[in-house]
Design a protein around this motif. Structure first.
Motif, PDB file in Angstrom:
ATOM      1  N   LEU A  15      65.680 -66.204 -13.321  1.00 25.15           N
ATOM      2  CA  LEU A  15      64.690 -66.948 -14.108  1.00 25.15           C
ATOM      3  C   LEU A  15      63.617 -67.559 -13.212  1.00 25.15           C
ATOM      4  CD1 LEU A  15      66.967 -68.722 -16.744  1.00 25.15           C
ATOM      5  CD2 LEU A  15      65.133 -67.113 -17.234  1.00 25.15           C
ATOM      6  N   PHE A  16      64.038 -68.191 -12.112  1.00 26.67           N
ATOM      7  CA  PHE A  16      63.065 -68.787 -11.198  1.00 26.67           C
ATOM      8  C   PHE A  16      62.112 -67.725 -10.642  1.00 26.67           C
ATOM      9  CE2 PHE A  16      66.242 -72.302 -10.698  1.00 26.67           C
ATOM     10  CZ  PHE A  16      65.405 -73.328 -11.090  1.00 26.67           C
ATOM     11  N   GLN A  17      62.657 -66.563 -10.264  1.00 24.60           N
ATOM     12  CA  GLN A  17      61.823 -65.521  -9.685  1.00 24.60           C
ATOM     13  C   GLN A  17      60.843 -64.966 -10.707  1.00 24.60           C
ATOM     14  OE1 GLN A  17      61.857 -64.634  -6.361  1.00 24.60           O
ATOM     15  NE2 GLN A  17      59.975 -63.587  -6.988  1.00 24.60           N
ATOM     16  N   HIS A  18      61.296 -64.724 -11.928  1.00 29.23           N
ATOM     17  CA  HIS A  18      60.410 -64.199 -12.974  1.00 29.23           C
ATOM     18  C   HIS A  18      59.297 -65.195 -13.299  1.00 29.23           C
ATOM     19  CE1 HIS A  18      62.915 -60.813 -13.302  1.00 29.23           C
ATOM     20  NE2 HIS A  18      63.829 -61.298 -14.122  1.00 29.23           N
ATOM     21  N   ASN A  21      56.668 -65.000 -10.644  1.00 31.99           N
ATOM     22  CA  ASN A  21      55.875 -63.780 -10.791  1.00 31.99           C
ATOM     23  C   ASN A  21      54.883 -63.885 -11.947  1.00 31.99           C
ATOM     24  OD1 ASN A  21      57.207 -62.584  -8.629  1.00 31.99           O
ATOM     25  ND2 ASN A  21      58.755 -61.622  -9.925  1.00 31.99           N
ATOM     26  N   VAL A  22      55.303 -64.516 -13.044  1.00 38.44           N
ATOM     27  CA  VAL A  22      54.394 -64.687 -14.184  1.00 38.44           C
ATOM     28  C   VAL A  22      53.216 -65.580 -13.791  1.00 38.44           C
ATOM     29  CG1 VAL A  22      54.166 -65.680 -16.490  1.00 38.44           C
ATOM     30  CG2 VAL A  22      56.138 -64.265 -15.947  1.00 38.44           C
ATOM     31  N   PRO A  37      51.599 -59.716 -17.747  1.00 37.21           N
ATOM     32  CA  PRO A  37      53.006 -59.942 -17.379  1.00 37.21           C
ATOM     33  C   PRO A  37      53.975 -59.952 -18.559  1.00 37.21           C
ATOM     34  CG  PRO A  37      51.870 -62.030 -17.476  1.00 37.21           C
ATOM     35  CD  PRO A  37      50.844 -60.982 -17.817  1.00 37.21           C
ATOM     36  N   PHE A  38      53.677 -59.167 -19.590  1.00 37.43           N
ATOM     37  CA  PHE A  38      54.552 -59.204 -20.775  1.00 37.43           C
ATOM     38  C   PHE A  38      55.975 -58.718 -20.496  1.00 37.43           C
ATOM     39  CE2 PHE A  38      50.230 -58.960 -22.544  1.00 37.43           C
ATOM     40  CZ  PHE A  38      50.237 -60.135 -23.263  1.00 37.43           C
ATOM     41  N   PRO A  39      56.180 -57.676 -19.662  1.00 33.22           N
ATOM     42  CA  PRO A  39      57.570 -57.292 -19.339  1.00 33.22           C
ATOM     43  C   PRO A  39      58.346 -58.416 -18.651  1.00 33.22           C
ATOM     44  CG  PRO A  39      56.059 -55.523 -18.768  1.00 33.22           C
ATOM     45  CD  PRO A  39      55.213 -56.700 -19.119  1.00 33.22           C
ATOM     46  N   LEU A  40      57.664 -59.175 -17.778  1.00 32.11           N
ATOM     47  CA  LEU A  40      58.326 -60.289 -17.105  1.00 32.11           C
ATOM     48  C   LEU A  40      58.711 -61.381 -18.108  1.00 32.11           C
ATOM     49  CD1 LEU A  40      56.087 -60.630 -13.916  1.00 32.11           C
ATOM     50  CD2 LEU A  40      58.429 -59.768 -14.025  1.00 32.11           C
ATOM     51  N   ILE A  41      57.834 -61.648 -19.071  1.00 27.23           N
ATOM     52  CA  ILE A  41      58.135 -62.657 -20.087  1.00 27.23           C
ATOM     53  C   ILE A  41      59.332 -62.220 -20.939  1.00 27.23           C
ATOM     54  CG2 ILE A  41      57.251 -63.716 -22.223  1.00 27.23           C
ATOM     55  CD1 ILE A  41      54.546 -63.922 -20.895  1.00 27.23           C
ATOM     56  N   GLN A  42      59.385 -60.921 -21.239  1.00 30.23           N
ATOM     57  CA  GLN A  42      60.516 -60.406 -22.005  1.00 30.23           C
ATOM     58  C   GLN A  42      61.820 -60.553 -21.212  1.00 30.23           C
ATOM     59  OE1 GLN A  42      60.571 -59.521 -25.141  1.00 30.23           O
ATOM     60  NE2 GLN A  42      62.769 -59.201 -25.003  1.00 30.23           N
ATOM     61  N   LYS A  43      61.752 -60.348 -19.895  1.00 33.19           N
ATOM     62  CA  LYS A  43      62.943 -60.523 -19.054  1.00 33.19           C
ATOM     63  C   LYS A  43      63.398 -61.984 -19.064  1.00 33.19           C
ATOM     64  CE  LYS A  43      62.095 -56.691 -15.858  1.00 33.19           C
ATOM     65  NZ  LYS A  43      61.784 -56.314 -14.446  1.00 33.19           N
ATOM     66  N   ILE A  44      62.430 -62.905 -19.049  1.00 36.09           N
ATOM     67  CA  ILE A  44      62.787 -64.330 -19.104  1.00 36.09           C
ATOM     68  C   ILE A  44      63.499 -64.642 -20.417  1.00 36.09           C
ATOM     69  CG2 ILE A  44      61.850 -66.677 -19.227  1.00 36.09           C
ATOM     70  CD1 ILE A  44      59.635 -65.793 -17.332  1.00 36.09           C
ATOM     71  N   GLU A  76      61.429 -74.511 -22.090  1.00 43.30           N
ATOM     72  CA  GLU A  76      60.159 -75.240 -22.112  1.00 43.30           C
ATOM     73  C   GLU A  76      59.157 -74.614 -21.147  1.00 43.30           C
ATOM     74  OE1 GLU A  76      61.336 -79.187 -21.155  1.00 43.30           O
ATOM     75  OE2 GLU A  76      62.103 -79.642 -23.165  1.00 43.30           O
ATOM     76  N   GLU A  77      59.635 -74.177 -19.980  1.00 41.04           N
ATOM     77  CA  GLU A  77      58.756 -73.529 -19.011  1.00 41.04           C
ATOM     78  C   GLU A  77      58.189 -72.225 -19.575  1.00 41.04           C
ATOM     79  OE1 GLU A  77      56.749 -72.873 -15.374  1.00 41.04           O
ATOM     80  OE2 GLU A  77      57.642 -74.639 -16.307  1.00 41.04           O
ATOM     81  N   LEU A  78      58.999 -71.492 -20.335  1.00 45.99           N
ATOM     82  CA  LEU A  78      58.527 -70.256 -20.953  1.00 45.99           C
ATOM     83  C   LEU A  78      57.389 -70.543 -21.931  1.00 45.99           C
ATOM     84  CD1 LEU A  78      58.706 -67.232 -21.572  1.00 45.99           C
ATOM     85  CD2 LEU A  78      60.530 -67.755 -23.209  1.00 45.99           C
ATOM     86  N   GLU A  79      57.528 -71.600 -22.729  1.00 43.13           N
ATOM     87  CA  GLU A  79      56.462 -71.960 -23.665  1.00 43.13           C
ATOM     88  C   GLU A  79      55.174 -72.310 -22.919  1.00 43.13           C
ATOM     89  OE1 GLU A  79      56.571 -71.741 -26.895  1.00 43.13           O
ATOM     90  OE2 GLU A  79      58.646 -71.074 -26.888  1.00 43.13           O
ATOM     91  N   VAL A  80      55.304 -73.031 -21.798  1.00 43.10           N
ATOM     92  CA  VAL A  80      54.126 -73.390 -20.999  1.00 43.10           C
ATOM     93  C   VAL A  80      53.455 -72.146 -20.440  1.00 43.10           C
ATOM     94  CG1 VAL A  80      53.366 -74.561 -18.896  1.00 43.10           C
ATOM     95  CG2 VAL A  80      54.994 -75.686 -20.422  1.00 43.10           C
ATOM     96  N   LEU A  81      54.262 -71.220 -19.904  1.00 43.82           N
ATOM     97  CA  LEU A  81      53.700 -69.995 -19.331  1.00 43.82           C
ATOM     98  C   LEU A  81      52.994 -69.153 -20.387  1.00 43.82           C
ATOM     99  CD1 LEU A  81      56.622 -68.923 -16.948  1.00 43.82           C
ATOM    100  CD2 LEU A  81      54.391 -69.842 -16.296  1.00 43.82           C
ATOM    101  N   GLN A  82      53.566 -69.066 -21.572  1.00 41.95           N
ATOM    102  CA  GLN A  82      52.937 -68.284 -22.637  1.00 41.95           C
ATOM    103  C   GLN A  82      51.610 -68.905 -23.064  1.00 41.95           C
ATOM    104  OE1 GLN A  82      56.454 -66.067 -25.101  1.00 41.95           O
ATOM    105  NE2 GLN A  82      56.211 -68.214 -25.508  1.00 41.95           N
TER     106      GLN A  82
END
Length: 213
Positions: A15-18, A21-22, A37-44, A76-82
């Motif tokens: 998770l930290f690495q993805h 990268n995003v 970076p949609f594939p990376l977001i899907q991996k997260i 929460e980090e995923l929401e921020v990145l999106q």
């Protein structure tokens, strides 16, 4: 955290690495690069779904609480990145659209262009808008899939918890029955010895009467 299982630690590292990268991809988009970076977001999202299931598998309450907190933070980090990704895409789209509109509307330059060049620019704008629309739609679909997956995982966890509760009730009932049967066996043994003792007493009494009578 030492008490975490190895697979949970690997998921956290992934998770930290993805996420790193995003963020790098978002910076590239801000600099004008056409990278997504949609594939990376899907991996997260996938890792978060697996991490939620792994919470129940941890060996201690402390590890479960820690993993629950990490899951919330990364969600929460995923929401921020999106949100940052959407903002970066919108800004770059506005910049490109402005540049192309200015190029189309600039007097001397446009008049010198052939009609096929103008058509090509318009097609490029349309294709880029369609591509961005498809990507945003893909993000929405992925979010819907994530919600469905979380709902399914929650349902499965509830079913497993119900099965554990049922099994616990069966074990408690079995323990009570075994204890009850153990007490009955002890009572039967005592009664058997008592009956044998009374029988010996009766035999001795009869023998004594015959000898001394």
């Amino acid at each position: 955290m030492e008490s975490l299982k190895d697979d949970a630690q690997l998921i956290l590292q992934g998770l930290f690495q993805h996420e790193i990268n995003v963020r790098l991809k978002i910076d590239e988009i801000k600099n004008g690069a056409e990278t997504f970076p949609f594939p990376l977001i899907q991996k997260i999202r996938s890792n978060l779904n697996v991490l939620k299931i792994k919470i129940k598998e941890q060996p201690s309450v402390e590890a479960q609480d820690f993993l629950q907190q990490q899951h919330k933070l990364h969600l929460e980090e995923l929401e921020v990145l999106q949100q940052q990704l959407r903002n970066a895409l919108n800004v770059q789209n506005e910049i490109r659209d402005k540049e192309e509109r200015e190029a189309l509307l600039s007097g001397g330059t446009v008049r010198k262009r052939a009609s096929k060049d103008v058509t090509k620019v318009a097609e490029d704008i349309t294709n880029r808008m369609q591509r961005n629309t498809e990507m945003l739609a893909s993000m929405v679909r992925q979010q819907e899939d994530t919600v469905k997956t979380l709902a399914t995982s929650s349902s499965e966890i509830k079913e497993v918890d119900a099965e554990y509760q049922t099994l616990s009730s069966v074990l408690i009932s079995s323990h009570r029955l075994v204890t009850k049967f153990g007490r009955r066996a002890m009572t039967d043994t005592i009664l058997t010895y008592l009956g044998f003792f009374l029988f010996l007493c009766t035999v001795l009494y009869v023998i004594q009467k015959r000898i001394f009578s």
